[in-house]
Motif scaffolding. Structure first.
Motif, mmCIF file in Angstrom:
data_model
loop_
_atom_site.group_PDB
_atom_site.id
_atom_site.type_symbol
_atom_site.label_atom_id
_atom_site.label_comp_id
_atom_site.label_asym_id
_atom_site.label_seq_id
_atom_site.Cartn_x
_atom_site.Cartn_y
_atom_site.Cartn_z
ATOM 1 N N LEU A 25 12.741 5.682 4.808
ATOM 2 C CA LEU A 25 11.387 4.727 5.116
ATOM 3 C C LEU A 25 10.835 5.134 6.385
ATOM 4 O O LEU A 25 9.663 5.119 6.418
ATOM 5 C CB LEU A 25 11.859 3.248 5.040
ATOM 6 N N CYS A 68 9.761 -1.266 -3.768
ATOM 7 C CA CYS A 68 8.510 -1.382 -3.232
ATOM 8 C C CYS A 68 7.149 -1.026 -4.349
ATOM 9 O O CYS A 68 7.534 0.128 -4.698
ATOM 10 C CB CYS A 68 8.344 -0.688 -1.947
ATOM 11 N N PHE A 107 4.135 -0.710 -3.131
ATOM 12 C CA PHE A 107 2.950 0.002 -2.423
ATOM 13 C C PHE A 107 3.174 1.574 -2.600
ATOM 14 O O PHE A 107 4.112 2.003 -3.359
ATOM 15 C CB PHE A 107 3.030 -0.258 -0.909
ATOM 16 N N CYS A 144 2.624 4.120 -0.026
ATOM 17 C CA CYS A 144 2.644 5.063 1.249
ATOM 18 C C CYS A 144 2.958 6.398 0.968
ATOM 19 O O CYS A 144 4.215 6.521 0.432
ATOM 20 C CB CYS A 144 3.350 4.285 2.317
ATOM 21 N N TYR A 161 4.177 8.786 2.691
ATOM 22 C CA TYR A 161 5.191 9.562 3.226
ATOM 23 C C TYR A 161 6.596 8.901 2.971
ATOM 24 O O TYR A 161 7.563 9.375 3.449
ATOM 25 C CB TYR A 161 4.972 9.557 4.854
ATOM 26 N N CYS A 162 6.583 7.760 2.173
ATOM 27 C CA CYS A 162 7.779 7.155 1.964
ATOM 28 C C CYS A 162 8.525 7.440 0.908
ATOM 29 O O CYS A 162 8.314 7.395 -0.418
ATOM 30 C CB CYS A 162 7.158 5.513 1.975
ATOM 31 N N ILE A 164 10.819 5.576 -0.527
ATOM 32 C CA ILE A 164 11.537 4.497 -1.446
ATOM 33 C C ILE A 164 10.277 3.934 -2.344
ATOM 34 O O ILE A 164 10.485 2.895 -2.983
ATOM 35 C CB ILE A 164 12.121 3.153 -0.761
ATOM 36 N N CYS A 165 8.873 4.408 -2.015
ATOM 37 C CA CYS A 165 8.028 3.662 -2.884
ATOM 38 C C CYS A 165 8.254 3.948 -4.326
ATOM 39 O O CYS A 165 8.463 5.114 -4.607
ATOM 40 C CB CYS A 165 6.470 3.914 -2.184
ATOM 41 N N GLY A 198 11.541 -3.272 1.645
ATOM 42 C CA GLY A 198 10.268 -2.886 0.697
ATOM 43 C C GLY A 198 9.681 -4.425 -0.072
ATOM 44 O O GLY A 198 10.023 -5.337 0.241
ATOM 45 N N ILE A 199 8.335 -4.026 -0.518
ATOM 46 C CA ILE A 199 7.603 -5.062 -1.203
ATOM 47 C C ILE A 199 7.564 -5.017 -2.479
ATOM 48 O O ILE A 199 6.465 -4.436 -3.067
ATOM 49 C CB ILE A 199 6.328 -5.075 -0.453
ATOM 50 N N LYS A 211 -2.460 -0.844 1.563
ATOM 51 C CA LYS A 211 -2.595 -1.870 2.906
ATOM 52 C C LYS A 211 -3.996 -1.851 3.455
ATOM 53 O O LYS A 211 -4.530 -0.526 3.527
ATOM 54 C CB LYS A 211 -1.814 -0.959 3.991
#
Ligand code: SF4
Length: 343
Positions: free
Chosen positions: A18, A43, A45, A47, A49-50, A52-53, A87-88, A157
């Protein structure tokens, strides 16, 4: 290994993903007893570069489950501190509630170690205040230098409402105890944009530090084929950050270290910003002295106190004060004589 420790290991690795390298300052897993991990590895979301999304079947802890595990690791002296992010998976409020519940239960369960809590985008002000009360340090990641740059790498975001407004609340809730982070190289931002961001940040929110995480293109992410951040670029950004935060360099001064394309010139930014300046150390102020390559705050303070004690300013005296003459000589006029670079 127990199921819980297996989950903890996975969520600690995810945290490393992350952070997209997290600039090498803090690494994943336990380093020096400092455990860095996610409460929830899921998550929704996006993003770019992430790592885990939208990862399927990512592990997650329930707040009480994690609190019990952390308290037992603490009691067994296996950790000294905890960095906890999340994460969300659904909504920001729910994720923030889980973080706070976990932190509350850890504190009640006897975990008195260092705790850094990551505030999620869009968090409620009351939750930010509570996080600041429970933790030694809190932070919110801005991820990019501006609204436009963020929109290139994350569509969910909102830079102004989810991040900047929350950043102001974080700064108010934990003055001197908060940090932020951006990912460098993910949105094609120039160093000039990063320097402007840096100045705005320190002036407006006074974070204890800003972390510049160099992009590591992770497999399976939209940025998998991007170029990783250049380590020399990362070192130069941290060097400029120190000039701004610790030496009080102004935007005009740091701009002098940029080339025409807005990228930092190769080499030491302090030397590039110094240009062809010459100062007389027998009369220079502290601010003038610390801008000379080879003179840090400590040596500048020593020069001034030795001067006040009546010592003549000579090359020998400067060396005794801690001035690195090899670097500083070319910028100094000592006893009316222009110094040469001393090899
Ligand atoms: S909000 Fe973005 S950076 Fe944070 S975990 Fe979710 S996808 Fe990753």
């Amino acid at each position: 290994m127990s199921e819980q420790l297996r989950k903890l290991t996975s969520l600690s690795r995810s945290c490393f993903d992350l952070a997209a390298a997290d600039s090498g300052r803090e690494s994943a897993m336990v380093k020096g007893g400092y455990l860095k991990m996610l409460l929830n590895g899921r998550c929704s979301f996006d993003c770019a570069y992430c790592g885990i999304c939208r990862r399927e079947n990512a592990p997650a802890f329930a707040p009480k489950e994690l609190a019990d595990l952390i308290c037992s690791l603490w009691k067994e002296n296996r950790i000294t501190g905890l960095f906890l992010s999340t994460g969300i998976p659904r909504d920001c409020g729910e994720s923030m509630d889980d973080l706070i519940e976990a932190a509350t239960l850890m504190r009640r369960g006897g975990f008195t170690g260092y705790l850094h809590l990551k505030v999620v985008p869009g968090a409620l002000r009351t939750d930010i205040n509570e996080a600041a009360r429970l933790a030694n340090r809190i932070s919110i990641n801005l991820e990019a230098v501006s609204k436009d740059r963020l929109s290139e790498i994350a569509s969910v975001k909102n830079y102004e409402s989810d991040l900047l407004r929350r950043h102001a609340w974080v700064a108010e809730a934990a003055p001197g105890r908060h940090t932020t982070q951006i990912v460098v190289g993910a949105a094609d931002e120039t160093d000039g944009e990063i320097l402007s961001f840096m100045h705005r940040e320190y002036q407006r929110f006074a974070p204890a530090s800003i972390y510049y995480s160099g992009l590591i293109p992770l497999p399976g992410t939209p940025l998998a084929g991007a170029k990783p951040a250049n380590p020399a670029r990362m070192r130069s950004l941290y060097a400029v950050d120190a000039l701004v935060r610790d030496y009080g360099y102004s935007p005009d001064e740091t701009t002098a270290a940029l080339d025409e394309e807005g990228m930092l010139l190769p080499g030491d930014p302090k030397i590039n910003a110094a240009g062809s300046v010459r100062i007389d150390p027998s009369s220079a102020t502290r601010e003038e002295l610390i801008r000379v390559p080879g003179i840090g705050p400590k040596a500048a303070g020593q020069v001034i106190s030795m001067r006040s004690a009546g010592r003549a300013v000579t090359e020998k005296m400067l060396r005794e004060a801690g001035v690195v003459m090899k670097r500083a000589g070319a910028y100094l006029v000592v006893g009316g004589r222009v110094q040469e670079r001393i090899g």
